[in-house]
Design a protein around this motif. Structure first.
Motif, PDB file in Angstrom:
ATOM      1  N   LEU A   3       0.837  -1.203   0.000  1.00  0.00           N
ATOM      2  CA  LEU A   3       0.000   0.000   0.000  1.00  0.00           C
ATOM      3  C   LEU A   3       0.868   1.247   0.000  1.00  0.00           C
ATOM      4  N   ARG A   4       0.404   2.265  -0.717  1.00  0.00           N
ATOM      5  CA  ARG A   4       1.091   3.547  -0.788  1.00  0.00           C
ATOM      6  C   ARG A   4       0.121   4.666  -0.437  1.00  0.00           C
ATOM      7  N   ILE A   5       0.615   5.689   0.220  1.00  0.00           N
ATOM      8  CA  ILE A   5      -0.153   6.917   0.425  1.00  0.00           C
ATOM      9  C   ILE A   5       0.343   7.863  -0.647  1.00  0.00           C
ATOM     10  N   ARG A   6      -0.549   8.262  -1.551  1.00  0.00           N
ATOM     11  CA  ARG A   6      -0.129   9.101  -2.663  1.00  0.00           C
ATOM     12  C   ARG A   6      -1.228  10.060  -3.078  1.00  0.00           C
ATOM     13  N   LEU A   7      -0.909  10.905  -4.047  1.00  0.00           N
ATOM     14  CA  LEU A   7      -1.845  11.933  -4.478  1.00  0.00           C
ATOM     15  C   LEU A   7      -2.500  11.548  -5.794  1.00  0.00           C
ATOM     16  N   GLN A   8      -3.803  11.819  -5.903  1.00  0.00           N
ATOM     17  CA  GLN A   8      -4.554  11.661  -7.145  1.00  0.00           C
ATOM     18  C   GLN A   8      -4.856  13.044  -7.678  1.00  0.00           C
ATOM     19  N   ARG A   9      -4.578  13.291  -8.949  1.00  0.00           N
ATOM     20  CA  ARG A   9      -4.802  14.616  -9.524  1.00  0.00           C
ATOM     21  C   ARG A   9      -6.251  14.775  -9.944  1.00  0.00           C
ATOM     22  N   HIS A  10      -6.839  15.880  -9.541  1.00  0.00           N
ATOM     23  CA  HIS A  10      -8.180  16.272  -9.948  1.00  0.00           C
ATOM     24  C   HIS A  10      -8.118  17.747 -10.319  1.00  0.00           C
ATOM     25  N   GLY A  11      -9.237  18.365 -10.586  1.00  0.00           N
ATOM     26  CA  GLY A  11      -9.235  19.775 -10.947  1.00  0.00           C
ATOM     27  C   GLY A  11      -9.230  19.951 -12.452  1.00  0.00           C
ATOM     28  N   PRO A  16      -4.698  22.576 -10.622  1.00  0.00           N
ATOM     29  CA  PRO A  16      -4.736  21.226 -10.054  1.00  0.00           C
ATOM     30  C   PRO A  16      -5.285  21.210  -8.631  1.00  0.00           C
ATOM     31  N   MET A  17      -5.864  20.086  -8.274  1.00  0.00           N
ATOM     32  CA  MET A  17      -6.356  19.822  -6.931  1.00  0.00           C
ATOM     33  C   MET A  17      -6.058  18.344  -6.716  1.00  0.00           C
ATOM     34  N   TYR A  18      -5.561  18.000  -5.556  1.00  0.00           N
ATOM     35  CA  TYR A  18      -5.156  16.618  -5.315  1.00  0.00           C
ATOM     36  C   TYR A  18      -5.905  16.021  -4.137  1.00  0.00           C
ATOM     37  N   ARG A  19      -6.233  14.735  -4.244  1.00  0.00           N
ATOM     38  CA  ARG A  19      -6.756  13.956  -3.130  1.00  0.00           C
ATOM     39  C   ARG A  19      -5.610  13.109  -2.606  1.00  0.00           C
ATOM     40  N   MET A  20      -5.474  13.026  -1.305  1.00  0.00           N
ATOM     41  CA  MET A  20      -4.497  12.120  -0.725  1.00  0.00           C
ATOM     42  C   MET A  20      -5.229  10.815  -0.438  1.00  0.00           C
ATOM     43  N   VAL A  21      -4.748   9.730  -1.019  1.00  0.00           N
ATOM     44  CA  VAL A  21      -5.428   8.446  -0.902  1.00  0.00           C
ATOM     45  C   VAL A  21      -4.450   7.349  -0.518  1.00  0.00           C
TER      46      VAL A  21
END
Length: 87
Positions: A3-11, A16-21
């Motif tokens: 498992l990784r904690i990473r950013l998903q790009r949105h916006g 840009p706007m990122y979700r941390m997932v």
């Protein structure tokens, strides 16, 4: 399953706007994820917040072995500093 904690790009383009997932390391950048941990806005405007991260859940996922990406690690650090400053 790593498992990784990473950013998903949105916006949108140039905003840009990122979700941390938390996601499996083999999944695509904007693919399936296990849990949404918060938001990161690198270009906040007006009353927008820069980071909004659930640090309790981040600590849980780190304790069970999830590894943060370099950028996610930096965002988590910023969120911890903002929380300490607010208290």
């Amino acid at each position: 399953m790593a498992l990784r904690i990473r950013l998903q790009r949105h916006g949108s383009v140039h905003n840009p706007m990122y979700r941390m997932v938390v996601a499996e390391s083999a999944s695509r950048r904007n693919g399936k994820f296990v849990e949404n941990l918060g938001l990161y806005n690198p270009k906040p405007r007006g009353k927008d917040v820069e980071t909004q991260v659930n640090l309790d859940r981040v600590d849980y996922w780190l304790s069970v072995g999830a590894l943060p990406s370099d950028t996610a690690k930096t965002v988590i650090k910023k969120a911890r500093l903002a929380k300490a400053k607010a208290e």
